[in-house]
Design a protein around this motif. Sequence first.
Motif, PDB file in Angstrom:
ATOM      1  N   LEU A 252       7.125  -1.392  -9.211  1.00  0.00           N
ATOM      2  CA  LEU A 252       8.250  -2.382  -8.789  1.00  0.00           C
ATOM      3  C   LEU A 252       6.885  -3.665  -9.834  1.00  0.00           C
ATOM      4  O   LEU A 252       5.820  -3.958  -8.927  1.00  0.00           O
ATOM      5  CB  LEU A 252       9.123  -2.637  -7.222  1.00  0.00           C
ATOM      6  CG  LEU A 252      10.040  -3.427  -7.395  1.00  0.00           C
ATOM      7  CD1 LEU A 252      10.854  -3.404  -8.088  1.00  0.00           C
ATOM      8  CD2 LEU A 252      10.096  -4.139  -5.913  1.00  0.00           C
ATOM      9  N   PRO A 253       8.530  -4.427 -10.332  1.00  0.00           N
ATOM     10  CA  PRO A 253       7.157  -6.113 -10.760  1.00  0.00           C
ATOM     11  C   PRO A 253       6.822  -6.795  -9.467  1.00  0.00           C
ATOM     12  O   PRO A 253       7.896  -7.754  -9.642  1.00  0.00           O
ATOM     13  CB  PRO A 253       7.993  -6.083 -12.225  1.00  0.00           C
ATOM     14  CG  PRO A 253       9.302  -5.750 -12.216  1.00  0.00           C
ATOM     15  CD  PRO A 253       8.976  -3.976 -10.770  1.00  0.00           C
ATOM     16  N   ALA A 254       6.143  -6.380  -8.295  1.00  0.00           N
ATOM     17  CA  ALA A 254       6.390  -7.815  -7.669  1.00  0.00           C
ATOM     18  C   ALA A 254       4.877  -7.630  -7.084  1.00  0.00           C
ATOM     19  O   ALA A 254       4.144  -6.407  -6.118  1.00  0.00           O
ATOM     20  CB  ALA A 254       7.158  -7.055  -6.538  1.00  0.00           C
ATOM     21  N   SER A 255       3.993  -8.350  -6.652  1.00  0.00           N
ATOM     22  CA  SER A 255       2.857  -8.861  -5.983  1.00  0.00           C
ATOM     23  C   SER A 255       3.334  -8.638  -4.660  1.00  0.00           C
ATOM     24  O   SER A 255       3.888  -9.323  -4.341  1.00  0.00           O
ATOM     25  CB  SER A 255       2.297  -9.507  -6.307  1.00  0.00           C
ATOM     26  OG  SER A 255       2.484  -9.886  -7.954  1.00  0.00           O
ATOM     27  N   ALA A 256       3.278  -7.265  -3.437  1.00  0.00           N
ATOM     28  CA  ALA A 256       3.204  -7.466  -2.237  1.00  0.00           C
ATOM     29  C   ALA A 256       2.205  -7.840  -1.228  1.00  0.00           C
ATOM     30  O   ALA A 256       1.020  -6.617  -1.948  1.00  0.00           O
ATOM     31  CB  ALA A 256       4.263  -6.517  -2.532  1.00  0.00           C
ATOM     32  N   LEU A 257       2.225  -8.463  -0.292  1.00  0.00           N
ATOM     33  CA  LEU A 257       0.998  -8.137   0.561  1.00  0.00           C
ATOM     34  C   LEU A 257      -0.031  -7.417   0.715  1.00  0.00           C
ATOM     35  O   LEU A 257      -0.963  -6.583   0.929  1.00  0.00           O
ATOM     36  CB  LEU A 257       1.198  -9.288   1.869  1.00  0.00           C
ATOM     37  CG  LEU A 257       0.037  -9.679   2.624  1.00  0.00           C
ATOM     38  CD1 LEU A 257      -1.229 -10.266   1.998  1.00  0.00           C
ATOM     39  CD2 LEU A 257       0.169 -10.133   3.846  1.00  0.00           C
ATOM     40  N   TYR A 258       1.147  -6.398   1.619  1.00  0.00           N
ATOM     41  CA  TYR A 258       1.440  -4.402   2.281  1.00  0.00           C
ATOM     42  C   TYR A 258       2.279  -4.140   1.586  1.00  0.00           C
ATOM     43  O   TYR A 258       3.489  -4.061   1.585  1.00  0.00           O
ATOM     44  CB  TYR A 258       1.446  -5.091   3.835  1.00  0.00           C
ATOM     45  CG  TYR A 258       0.880  -3.414   4.151  1.00  0.00           C
ATOM     46  CD1 TYR A 258       0.031  -3.066   4.606  1.00  0.00           C
ATOM     47  CD2 TYR A 258       1.569  -3.040   4.936  1.00  0.00           C
ATOM     48  CE1 TYR A 258      -0.320  -1.928   4.717  1.00  0.00           C
ATOM     49  CE2 TYR A 258       1.789  -1.994   5.700  1.00  0.00           C
ATOM     50  CZ  TYR A 258       0.341  -1.987   5.821  1.00  0.00           C
ATOM     51  OH  TYR A 258       0.506  -0.995   6.759  1.00  0.00           O
ATOM     52  N   ARG A 259       2.725  -2.640   1.146  1.00  0.00           N
ATOM     53  CA  ARG A 259       3.215  -1.840   0.703  1.00  0.00           C
ATOM     54  C   ARG A 259       3.049  -0.329   1.465  1.00  0.00           C
ATOM     55  O   ARG A 259       4.145   0.093   1.711  1.00  0.00           O
ATOM     56  CB  ARG A 259       2.823  -1.583  -0.522  1.00  0.00           C
ATOM     57  CG  ARG A 259       2.751  -2.322  -1.156  1.00  0.00           C
ATOM     58  CD  ARG A 259       3.076  -2.123  -3.012  1.00  0.00           C
ATOM     59  NE  ARG A 259       3.107  -2.526  -4.086  1.00  0.00           N
ATOM     60  CZ  ARG A 259       2.895  -3.213  -4.571  1.00  0.00           C
ATOM     61  NH1 ARG A 259       1.228  -3.664  -3.996  1.00  0.00           N
ATOM     62  NH2 ARG A 259       2.813  -4.066  -5.727  1.00  0.00           N
ATOM     63  N   GLY A 260       2.350  -0.711   2.987  1.00  0.00           N
ATOM     64  CA  GLY A 260       2.356   0.150   3.730  1.00  0.00           C
ATOM     65  C   GLY A 260       1.112   1.433   3.755  1.00  0.00           C
ATOM     66  O   GLY A 260       1.262   2.234   4.212  1.00  0.00           O
ATOM     67  N   GLU A 261       0.366   0.582   2.825  1.00  0.00           N
ATOM     68  CA  GLU A 261      -1.014   1.713   2.137  1.00  0.00           C
ATOM     69  C   GLU A 261      -2.324   1.424   2.810  1.00  0.00           C
ATOM     70  O   GLU A 261      -2.208   0.711   4.473  1.00  0.00           O
ATOM     71  CB  GLU A 261      -1.564   1.705   1.162  1.00  0.00           C
ATOM     72  CG  GLU A 261      -2.364   0.404   0.977  1.00  0.00           C
ATOM     73  CD  GLU A 261      -1.047  -0.902   0.387  1.00  0.00           C
ATOM     74  OE1 GLU A 261      -1.130  -2.136   0.343  1.00  0.00           O
ATOM     75  OE2 GLU A 261       0.067  -0.738   0.712  1.00  0.00           O
ATOM     76  N   SER A 262      -3.437   2.822   3.424  1.00  0.00           N
ATOM     77  CA  SER A 262      -4.338   2.046   4.119  1.00  0.00           C
ATOM     78  C   SER A 262      -4.942   0.982   3.375  1.00  0.00           C
ATOM     79  O   SER A 262      -4.995  -0.016   2.573  1.00  0.00           O
ATOM     80  CB  SER A 262      -5.429   3.175   3.943  1.00  0.00           C
ATOM     81  OG  SER A 262      -6.300   2.935   4.111  1.00  0.00           O
ATOM     82  N   ILE A 263      -5.995  -0.525   4.477  1.00  0.00           N
ATOM     83  CA  ILE A 263      -6.416  -1.718   4.292  1.00  0.00           C
ATOM     84  C   ILE A 263      -8.112  -1.295   4.603  1.00  0.00           C
ATOM     85  O   ILE A 263      -7.991  -2.692   4.542  1.00  0.00           O
ATOM     86  CB  ILE A 263      -5.388  -2.724   5.443  1.00  0.00           C
ATOM     87  CG1 ILE A 263      -5.674  -1.851   6.503  1.00  0.00           C
ATOM     88  CG2 ILE A 263      -3.832  -2.405   5.201  1.00  0.00           C
ATOM     89  CD1 ILE A 263      -5.165  -3.068   7.540  1.00  0.00           C
ATOM     90  N   GLU A 264      -8.044   0.013   4.562  1.00  0.00           N
ATOM     91  CA  GLU A 264      -9.511  -0.184   4.264  1.00  0.00           C
ATOM     92  C   GLU A 264     -10.082  -1.287   4.089  1.00  0.00           C
ATOM     93  O   GLU A 264     -11.777  -2.111   4.227  1.00  0.00           O
ATOM     94  CB  GLU A 264     -10.111   1.390   5.039  1.00  0.00           C
ATOM     95  CG  GLU A 264      -9.853   2.005   6.327  1.00  0.00           C
ATOM     96  CD  GLU A 264     -10.167   3.273   6.207  1.00  0.00           C
ATOM     97  OE1 GLU A 264     -10.807   3.260   5.819  1.00  0.00           O
ATOM     98  OE2 GLU A 264      -9.344   3.637   7.685  1.00  0.00           O
ATOM     99  N   ARG A 265      -9.738  -0.744   2.204  1.00  0.00           N
ATOM    100  CA  ARG A 265     -11.183  -1.548   1.543  1.00  0.00           C
ATOM    101  C   ARG A 265     -10.277  -3.132   1.259  1.00  0.00           C
ATOM    102  O   ARG A 265     -11.460  -4.066   0.765  1.00  0.00           O
ATOM    103  CB  ARG A 265     -10.198  -0.834   0.480  1.00  0.00           C
ATOM    104  CG  ARG A 265     -11.019  -1.322  -0.972  1.00  0.00           C
ATOM    105  CD  ARG A 265     -10.069  -0.972  -2.408  1.00  0.00           C
ATOM    106  NE  ARG A 265     -10.786  -1.145  -3.782  1.00  0.00           N
ATOM    107  CZ  ARG A 265     -11.862  -0.961  -4.011  1.00  0.00           C
ATOM    108  NH1 ARG A 265     -13.268   0.168  -2.964  1.00  0.00           N
ATOM    109  NH2 ARG A 265     -12.902  -1.678  -5.010  1.00  0.00           N
TER     110      ARG A 265
END
Length: 265
Positions: A252-265
């Motif tokens: 989606l052409p959207a800049s999202a803070l969090y999508r449900g992915e791992s946040i370790e990086r």
Amino acid sequence: MTLPFLLRCLVLALAAFGFAAVVASLVVATRWWWRQPTGTSAERADALLRLRLVPVTVAAATGLFAAIGLFRFESRGNDEVLGGLLLAAAAGGALLMGAIAIRLARMYLETRRLLRLWLSTATPLGLAGVSIPAFRIDTGFPVVAVLGITRPTLVVDASVLGACTDDELAAILAHEQGHLRRWDNLRRALFASAPDLGLTADLSRAWRNATEEAADDEAAALGGEARLHLASALVRVARLAPADAGHFSTQLPASALYRGESIER
């Protein structure tokens, strides 16, 4: 197979487009496997986008050049026979063009659908430092995202507004403003629509990481403990997400803070 003049020009131009796309994709894949871009997050994101757009740019230029040349110099007679290889290359070129159009149309329609759904019960927000329309939504997922390209809109889920401190919210908004300043939604749409023939799947993930890190750097430019506030906000937002909520669309052409992915990086 013999074809009328204009149809023959079209088939040959599509064949040139398809052949150039394959060759350029192989060159890009080799370049990606051999040496990956380095530098700051913003520099890496820019280099990765250019790399992704090379095949479609080369293919478009080749197809256009072929079409002009064929129209000017190709014989107007109908006695020329096109072989199976040329027809197959033309079919491949047509499929690539269709894939680009379908991806762009899908992203446009999905963005409109989501905005219509979310804004139907949204409440306008007045947020300091935000230069675009902003709305409070209630989705059951801690969404903070900028949707759209020509008329971008910021949406913030009620759970995020309720859980984050003022400092964390300021860092989140600075992160999204970073995406806006870099036109990341347009870049995301171009990146997602450009075909890569499946040769550089890791390139997409590397671009997403570099783009998010570049927006993080924009938030860190606030000074003080802005980077720490952004990190704590991301952890807090990730903890708000229900386990079965799924992933926010990466196409989606959207800049999202969090999508449900791992946040370790």
